[in-house]
Design a protein around this motif. Structure first.
Motif, PDB file in Angstrom:
ATOM      1  N   LEU A   1       1.856   1.837  -3.509  1.00 35.90           N
ATOM      2  CA  LEU A   1       0.708   2.331  -4.268  1.00 35.90           C
ATOM      3  C   LEU A   1       0.432   3.790  -3.903  1.00 35.90           C
ATOM      4  N   ARG A   2       0.590   4.103  -2.615  1.00 36.40           N
ATOM      5  CA  ARG A   2       0.355   5.478  -2.184  1.00 36.40           C
ATOM      6  C   ARG A   2       1.412   6.399  -2.793  1.00 36.40           C
TER       7      ARG A   2
ATOM      8  N   PRO B   1       0.825  -1.226   0.000  1.00 31.97           N
ATOM      9  CA  PRO B   1       0.000   0.000   0.000  1.00 31.97           C
ATOM     10  C   PRO B   1       0.851   1.264   0.000  1.00 31.97           C
TER      11      PRO B   1
ATOM     12  N   ARG C   1      -6.503   1.867  -5.227  1.00 32.56           N
ATOM     13  CA  ARG C   1      -5.523   1.167  -4.397  1.00 32.56           C
ATOM     14  C   ARG C   1      -6.079  -0.148  -3.890  1.00 32.56           C
TER      15      ARG C   1
END
Lengths: 294, 351, 641, 268
Positions: B292-293, B289, B314
């Motif tokens: 992805l962030r 994550p 996401r």
């Protein structure tokens, strides 16, 4: 008293939708031995598609309904072919995880397309409640239960009499034997997923008509577990019965327990009952016990 | 093919050692030095240190889950809630009774172990998917308790917890906490490794592979399943305690079913039944994550309207990555690593 | 002692094995490992001190049950510490003994025991004990059978049996009444005493017993050590049969002389992986072992993924070229050196590790000639493989390659204290302190072999200008075609055997028009090949008659023919319907082809091939290990090359 | 042969054992008694209930009627692991090894009931834990040596040939150091050499270690050679029990097997 009856009725309505979703769930489990954590997302998908067809495309509800079911079938088919087929032979837990991944993927996908706001169906059924023995029941409830019951009956007939239904039961009973009889397992798997998506879609449309449509609909996927375990993972009648029982149980706990626990017991009571049932009957009420052999 | 030419054992102790060659011992040494140097090198980046702390704390809980699910074959969907039990227990003990941190940590472990064993009782009669769903029930029930028993947990407002301290030294920053977390993570790894290579570990794997023959050669199934639940929950409890004292305030959302699912994905992606894989899987799932962030961050700041969409994306991508992993790397990262190692070990042969 | 290696203190007077053992025990005591045995999963180690004690008590134990000066023991069994402990124990009691190959036929075993007049038999386990017990009526001299693996022995109640440790316990008791007896016995041993008997294949089929003295063996080990040094830090793995003179040279004589650690594998099946665990520094093996290793590498590479194959196939020619430079004693150009080191680190280093040769420093082959291609292969890996030449009768060695002077076509040069010359008939003769004391109880045979101190080898050969010995073949085996062209069947056979598909080959052509070959395929490798090419087969016979397999071998034969002189090429070949087997007397126990026997046995096939037949029908009787027989009917295709 | 190998007392007795599954009878009032130290074979056609009898003895199935008595103690309703601790070990007709584990790990599992250290020393791998692991490893190695499986000790069981797996399964059972060893078709699917090895091992286990051996085997040559006594089961009923000679002469047995398609049932 009327309040109790009202709650019970809405419990039955919700229970009928649980029963529908559970039916699809058990179907997949029976024929492919997969526990599908994305069942709630399939339901949500059906609700959104139908809603879009009705509100954006302005199609008549019946048409939208049929188109939605077709789309759901396609989706079920695709999911099986793309993701589940390669997992044949992998450990149970990996397959479970895959359906969890699917759930997450579909959540994100739906979220991106439709956003997170609650949308409502235009009034399709008459707003005038029906009255039985002094209890007012909104028409959408009646139609929902009726639709659910009709679906359950239809699928029952399908399994009993249609050749693919019979083949599916054969696969569920004994994959190898079925294969030896010339039944194509992969076809059955695909059909199972398609049907599961269809029944979930129907459930989604019904519940969407009652509660509106938003992403929290997927929580129905979680609720289906107490229902199916109650009935026994591999029993279709059990799942249907389990669905109704859980619906009613929720309603009752809403009335009697919520005041004691500041609400929210609906969520947890079915699971407590589930644990108790499992301790008494490890294979649910109607599930078949595996006989161990060495 | 055995490790290397010229490595011969003259005692059974040598033969059972974890690191058998001088080369592997050397690399372990290098790794330890690197791990100790890490926070000094990245002292400036609270963000990186936070991720490192999260990884280290999560490894402990993930090891516990892998012992239960990967080694003993008992699927658990309630691990997140067990971590919560440890977190709340530790916080409550410290806030109410002023028990020092280490005491809280150990007690939290034991309390969670007991809770885990209680929810493990159905495993006596339940198998496979039925058990999985029973543990899901544990998750839901415990979550309910977290929210409702406000007196202990602070309900949805959350519970404030003071930072960890040992002998007056406060681990109140990401930098300081790193060393605490590293210590417990390494300890957990060693303990887990020792368990799986000795009597209980062998019994676990026997139950996983063929429980019937396990019982016939003298392994009491129920006792060992309960032990597995107990150990697994102990790890979860310790991890929860560390997390609670690290993060300072805990709410029930920290321990919901999504957390359980995340931990499952750690061990599956890392490799069921592999200590080493657990570590890889944890790193992967914690970093995913964040990556992805990092990718969506700049985009969403230029198009603020799309923030919501990026969040949803996401989630979708997280699901997709898990799916792709399961389809293309079903045996996990540990297996891939082993294949790569074998490739070189056997080079230029294939067997 | 002139023949003593300087490294080990020239003034030490240990001129027999027992004295050497005492000296080593004094020197290293508990500090250094003498023997290591893989047993119960780990390498159990014995120090020199413990080694000496074991020998001492077993020796005294033997004496206590009637072993007298000059008595003999016979040892039969797998390589285990007890084997050489028994050997040294017999020597320490001023006696000696003989080792018997485990797979010898019963008649041979009985002959060796009776002919050597052995009083005691040291037999490993139930299997060996059963063999001896079954023949007891024909073995009048035996006083005791001592076994060292007690498994399954508890149900035997025969008085003649004894367990190895029990004899040692007797020795311990005996010492109480006879203190210092062992030391006194050891003191009495002399360098010209017989130390051990090695069997050699005799002309009559029954083995001859060659007596080697302590001086023979020690001088041999010492002189070899001058050309091929060995150190106390070295490990060796003893996995070749101990009755073989080669294993006596290295595992026993050199081991004691240089204080090396001798390692014994756990079982025959695990010998290869056990060797790899130890990673020996010194290894001496017959060509067969090196050939098998080479073949196993080729097979495993064949089964490897394409990338691995690609890299291997790219590296191998570089290695071969490297070997060529080395054999030609030329410095490779700088650029080529870099390429070689790349290939070395990419492939050869790993290969050495896989084979267990990471630490190897002294690698030697002997007992027969090794094909030049195999030679090249190991040098490509960076293993300095050297040829040893010698006979049992000269304690195993008379010449060897020197480290910087390796020529795969020669046998190297004589080791110190060794003289060699070529007789008028072209026979290789040698003379050294290692020339044996004669055949046991066969003076007339001895007289034929050693004339004026010169050992007659029976090999035809010549000396190169550089002083290397070249062996052509056994004198009686060098052949000429009817048109007078001379050829060495062994040379051609070695070429053929380099192909991984070919296990054994026999070439024939003496006084004939052309050369033919009878080939037996390697069942494992060809079977593997066939499976990969989807060729179904059932038995060895069936596989050998598959046209695809014959095509495969034909291609190999054509390749090999290109390396042979135009007029001495293979013209026809058949694939034999069975493997050549020592149990059928087709091979010697060390794996050499018994040419004349084979020629006679397969005369029908040979005549058929010369008669120009396209196929030959065979009805042969095959004998199985358990004594059953079955008849084989097959048709063998004759191919022209 | 060692004298007095076979004792007089019955170490294992079955009384009127009756077992059925959903109305299908597997065993009908089977009686037998095994003397300490003997090799006792159970023969009979497929489906006669031989394996079911084993399952009853080691507690995997509990019979509806009848009793199993081991050294004077009734074990009929004990759990399999309790019976294993008392000293009964077995091998299976269809190999039941832990396929993903090495031979060593499988055999160490066989030592489970003898390994005594607690969870704590396991976690830290020190003190008693470490010492005991070594002691039991040594024991396992003795058995590896005995069954001649040195070369495969670190191999994964799943990669081994059928014959070797059968041998490993016996090895694992021996690791329990049982008083009674139940072997279920130990030689099925083996070649001649493997069968001979296995016979030798069974004889050695019986004579050298004094272990009582129960044997289910179809190879009549082997059974008649090795057994002290045997029992014939037919359709869940015991139709004969006695020495090989007695059983061969038994008329009931002859009748039961007259139509036997093998025809060689009692022939050597």
């Amino acid at each position: 008293m009327e309040h109790v009856a009202q709650s019970l009725i809405s419990g039955i309505v919700v229970g009928s939708i649980y029963a529908l979703v559970a039916l699809g769930f058990v179907l997949i489990y029976k024929s492919t031995a997969v526990i599908n954590f994305a069942q709630g997302e399939l339901l949500m998908f059906g609700a959104y598609i139908c809603l879009t067809l009705v509100t954006v495309m302005k199609l008549p509800f019946i048409v939208s309904f049929v188109v939605t079911l077709l789309a759901a079938a396609m989706l079920g088919f695709l999911l099986e072919r793309l993701f589940l087929r390669p997992m044949i032979g992998e450990p149970i837990i990996s397959v479970i995880m895959l359906t969890i991944g699917l759930a997450s993927l579909m959540q994100g996908f739906i979220h991106v397309i439709w956003g997170s706001d609650t949308m409502v169906f235009p009034a399709i059924f008459s707003q005038e409640p029906l009255r039985f023995a002094g209890i007012a029941i909104s028409q959408v409830y009646v139609y929902s239960v009726a639709a659910a019951v009709i679906c359950l009956l239809l699928f029952n007939l399908y399994f009993r009499f249609s050749s693919s239904g019979i083949a599916m039961r054969a696969v569920a009973n004994d994959q190898q034997a079925a294969q030896a009889m010339g039944i194509s397992i992969s076809k059955i798997f695909a059909i199972a997923w398609a049907i599961a998506a269809i029944v979930a879609g129907i459930g989604g449309i019904l519940i969407g008509n009652i509660n509106g449509v938003n992403t929290s609909l997927s929580s129905f996927g979680l609720k289906v577990f107490p229902a199916v375990i109650l009935g026994g993972l591999d029993s279709i009648p059990g799942a249907i019965l389990g669905g109704f029982i859980i619906g009613i149980l929720e309603a009752l706990s809403g009335i009697y327990l919520d005041p004691l626990f500041e609400g929210g017991t609906k969520e947890v009571v079915p699971f407590i009952v589930l644990v108790i049932i499992l301790m008494i009957k490890p294979y649910g009420l109607f599930g078949t016990e595996e006989i161990e052999k060495i | 093919m055995a490790i290397k030419c010229g490595v011969y054992k003259t005692t059974y102790e040598e033969d059972e050692a974890i690191w058998q060659t001088r080369v592997s011992k050397f690399w372990i040494g290098v790794l330890i030095v690197a791990l100790l140097a890490f926070p000094f090198v990245f002292q400036g980046s609270k963000y990186l240190l936070h991720i490192a702390d999260t990884v280290l704390i999560s490894i402990i809980a993930a090891l516990g889950l892998n012992l239960l699910t990967g080694f003993t074959g008992q699927i658990s969907l309630g691990h997140g809630a067990f971590i919560g039990v440890g977190a709340y227990a530790s916080g409550y003990l410290m806030n109410q009774f002023g028990i020092p941190f280490i005491g809280c940590l150990v007690l939290a472990g034991f309390i969670t172990a007991v809770v885990g064993m209680i929810f493990g009782i159905p495993s006596l009669r339940l198998k496979g998917l039925y058990l999985a769903i029973a543990t899901l029930a544990a998750q839901v029930i415990l979550e309910f308790i977290f929210i409702r028993s406000r007196g202990v947990t602070g309900g949805s407002q959350g519970l404030l917890i003071s930072p960890a301290s040992i002998a007056g030294f406060q681990f109140d920053s990401e930098f300081k906490f790193y060393f605490l977390a590293l210590f417990f993570a390494v300890l957990a790894i060693l303990i887990a490794k020792n368990i799986v290579r000795t009597k209980p570990g062998r019994a676990f794997m026997a139950i996983r592979d063929r429980y019937i023959s396990a019982e016939i050669i003298g392994v009491p199934l129920f006792q060992y399943k309960l032990i597995a639940f107990g150990i697994s929950s102990f790890f979860a409890g310790v991890s929860g305690s560390l997390w609670a004292h690290y993060i300072g305030i805990i709410t029930p959302e920290h321990f919901n079913v999504m957390v359980s699912i995340q931990y499952l994905s750690m061990i599956i992606i890392g490799g069921l039944g592999s200590i080493y894989g657990t570590i890889l899987g944890t790193i992967f799932i914690v970093l995913l994550p964040e990556i992805l962030r990092a990718i969506s961050g700049p985009l969403s700041s230029s198009y603020p309207i799309l923030i919501d969409i990026f969040n949803a994306l996401r989630e979708g991508i997280f699901g997709l990555v898990i799916i792709l992993f399961l389809v293309f790397e079903p045996d996990g990262l540990a297996h891939r690593w082993k294949m790569i190692k074998n490739y070189w070990k056997l080079w230029p042969f294939s067997y | 002692m002139a023949y003593f290696s300087a490294d080990n203190g020239g003034d030490m007077a240990a001129d027999t094995f027992p004295k050497l053992l005492m000296e080593r025990a004094l020197q290293y005591g508990q500090k250094k490992t003498a023997l290591r045995e893989k047993d119960l999963g780990i390498w159990q180690s014995f120090s020199w001190q413990v080694y000496l004690e074991k020998v001492k008590y077993f020796s005294l134990g033997l004496v206590s049950i009637g072993f007298q000066h000059g008595d003999k023991i016979a040892v039969i069994g797998d390589n285990k510490p007890e084997w050489i402990i028994a050997e040294l124990a017999a020597q320490s009691a001023c006696g000696y003994g003989v080792g018997i190959y485990q797979d010898s036929i019963l008649k041979e075993i009985a002959h060796i025991i009776n002919h050597s007049e052995s009083k005691f038999v040291i037999a490993e386990d139930q299997e060996q004990v059963d063999k001896i017990l079954d023949m007891m009526d024909d073995l009048p001299n035996i006083k005791k059978i001592i076994y060292y693996d007690p498994k399954g022995m508890s149900k035997y109640e025969d008085e003649i049996l004894a367990h190895f440790p029990d004899i040692m316990a007797l020795g311990r008791e005996y010492e109480k009444d006879h203190p210092h007896l062992f030391e006194r016995n050891v003191e009495k041993t002399e360098e010209n005493d017989i130390a051990w008997i090695c069997t050699t294949s005799g002309t009559t089929g029954l083995p001859k017993l060659a007596m080697l003295t302590h001086k023979n063996l020690i001088s041999m080990a010492s002189n070899l050590g001058k050309f091929d040094p060995k150190y106390e830090s070295d490990d060796i793995v003893s996995f070749l049969p101990l009755p073989w003179v080669g294993e006596q040279m290295i595992a026993v004589a050199s081991g004691l002389l240089f204080g090396m650690t001798v390692n014994f594998p756990e079982s025959a099946e695990s010998a290869q992986s056990d060797l790899r665990e130890i990673g020996p520094h010194v290894m001496f093996s017959p060509p067969r072992v090196w050939e098998n290793l080479c073949a196993s590498v080729q097979v495993k590479v064949m089964d490897a993924s394409w990338l691995k194959r690609l890299v291997f196939n790219a590296a191998l020619p570089i290695g071969d070229k490297w070997s060529d430079y080395k054999f030609a004693k030329k410095q490779p150009p700088f650029f080529f050196k870099i390429i070689y080191y790349l290939a070395y680190y990419a492939v050869f280093k790993a290969l050495k590790d896989r084979l267990g040769f990471t630490n190897i420093r002294s690698a030697t082959t002997g007992g027969a000639a090794l094909g030049p291609d195999t030679f090249k292969f190991f040098h490509a890996l960076g293993i300095s493989l050297k040829q040893i030449y010698g006979q049992t009768e000269i304690a195993g060695i008379s010449c060897v390659h020197r480290d910087n002077d390796i020529n795969p076509d020669t046998m190297g040069e004589p080791i110190p204290e060794t003289e060699m010359k070529i007789s008028e008939t072209g026979e290789i003769l040698s003379r050294s302190p290692a020339v044996f004391a004669g055949y046991y109880k066969q003076p007339e045979e001895t007289a034929k072999t050693v004339i004026d101190g010169w050992l007659h080898s029976g090999d035809a050969g010549y000396l190169t200008p550089e002083g290397h010995i070249v062996v052509i073949d056994r004198i009686k085996d060098v052949m000429s075609l009817i048109d007078g062209v001379k050829f060495s069947p062994q040379f051609i056979e070695n070429k053929l055997k380099f192909s991984p598909y070919i296990k054994e080959a026999v070439t024939i052509g003496h006084n004939r028009d052309f050369i033919i070959a009878m080939i037996s395929i390697d069942f494992g490798i060809v079977g593997n090949w066939a499976e990969r090419h989807r060729i179904n087969f059932t038995t060895y016979t069936d596989l050998s008659s598959k046209p695809e397999v014959i095509d495969l071998i034909q291609a190999e034969a054509e390749k090999i023919n290109k390396g042979l002189p135009e007029n001495a090429r293979i013209r026809r070949f058949v694939l034999l319907y069975k493997e050549l087997d020592a149990d059928d007397d087709e091979l010697t126990r060390t794996g050499k082809v018994r040419r004349h026997y084979v020629e006679e046995k397969y005369s029908e096939i040979i005549e058929g091939m010369y008669a120009g037949l396209d196929s030959i029908k065979i009805d042969a009787v095959i004998k199985f290990q358990d004594g059953k027989t079955s008849t084989i009917h097959t048709v063998m295709a004759v191919r022209k090359v | 042969m060692v004298k007095n190998r076979v004792g007089d007392e019955a170490i294992l007795k079955g009384e009127e054992i009756t077992l059925s599954f959903g109305g299908i009878s597997a065993l009908m009032g089977v009686n037998f008694s095994v003397k300490k130290g003997e090799v006792f074979s159970i023969i009979g056609p497929n489906g006669a209930g031989k394996s079911s009898l084993y399952n009853v003895i080691n507690g995997f199935y509990h019979p509806q009627r009848g009793r199993v008595i081991f050294k004077g103690q009734e074990i009929t309703h004990m759990k399999p692991y309790e019976i294993a601790r008392l000293g009964i070990a077995r091998s299976f007709q269809n190999i039941e090894l832990f396929k993903h584990m090495s031979v060593l790990e499988n055999m160490m599992l066989g030592r489970h009931i003898h390994i005594k250290y607690g969870l704590f020393s396991s976690m830290l791998y020190f003190g008693p834990g470490r010492k005991e692991e070594v002691i039991h490893r040594k024991r396992v190695e003795d058995i590896i040596d005995f069954l001649e499986i040195e070369h495969i000790r670190k191999k994964q069981v799943g990669t081994l040939s059928y014959g070797l797996q059968k041998r490993v399964e016996m090895a694992r059972a021996l690791c329990l150091e049982p008083e009674i060893l139940l072997l279920d078709e130990p030689m099925a699917g083996m070649n001649l050499e493997e069968t001979e090895d296995m016979c030798r091992f069974i004889v050695d286990v019986n004579t050298e270690w004094g272990m009582t051996v129960l044997l289910i085997e179809h190879d009549m040559g082997v059974v008649m050679d090795m057994s002290d006594r045997l029992m014939v089961l037919d359709f869940g009923e015991s139709i004969a029990e006695g020495t090989p000679e007695e059983v061969q002469k038994n008329e009931k047995v002859a009748t039961a097997y007259l139509g036997d398609s093998d025809g060689v049932f009692l022939g050597r």
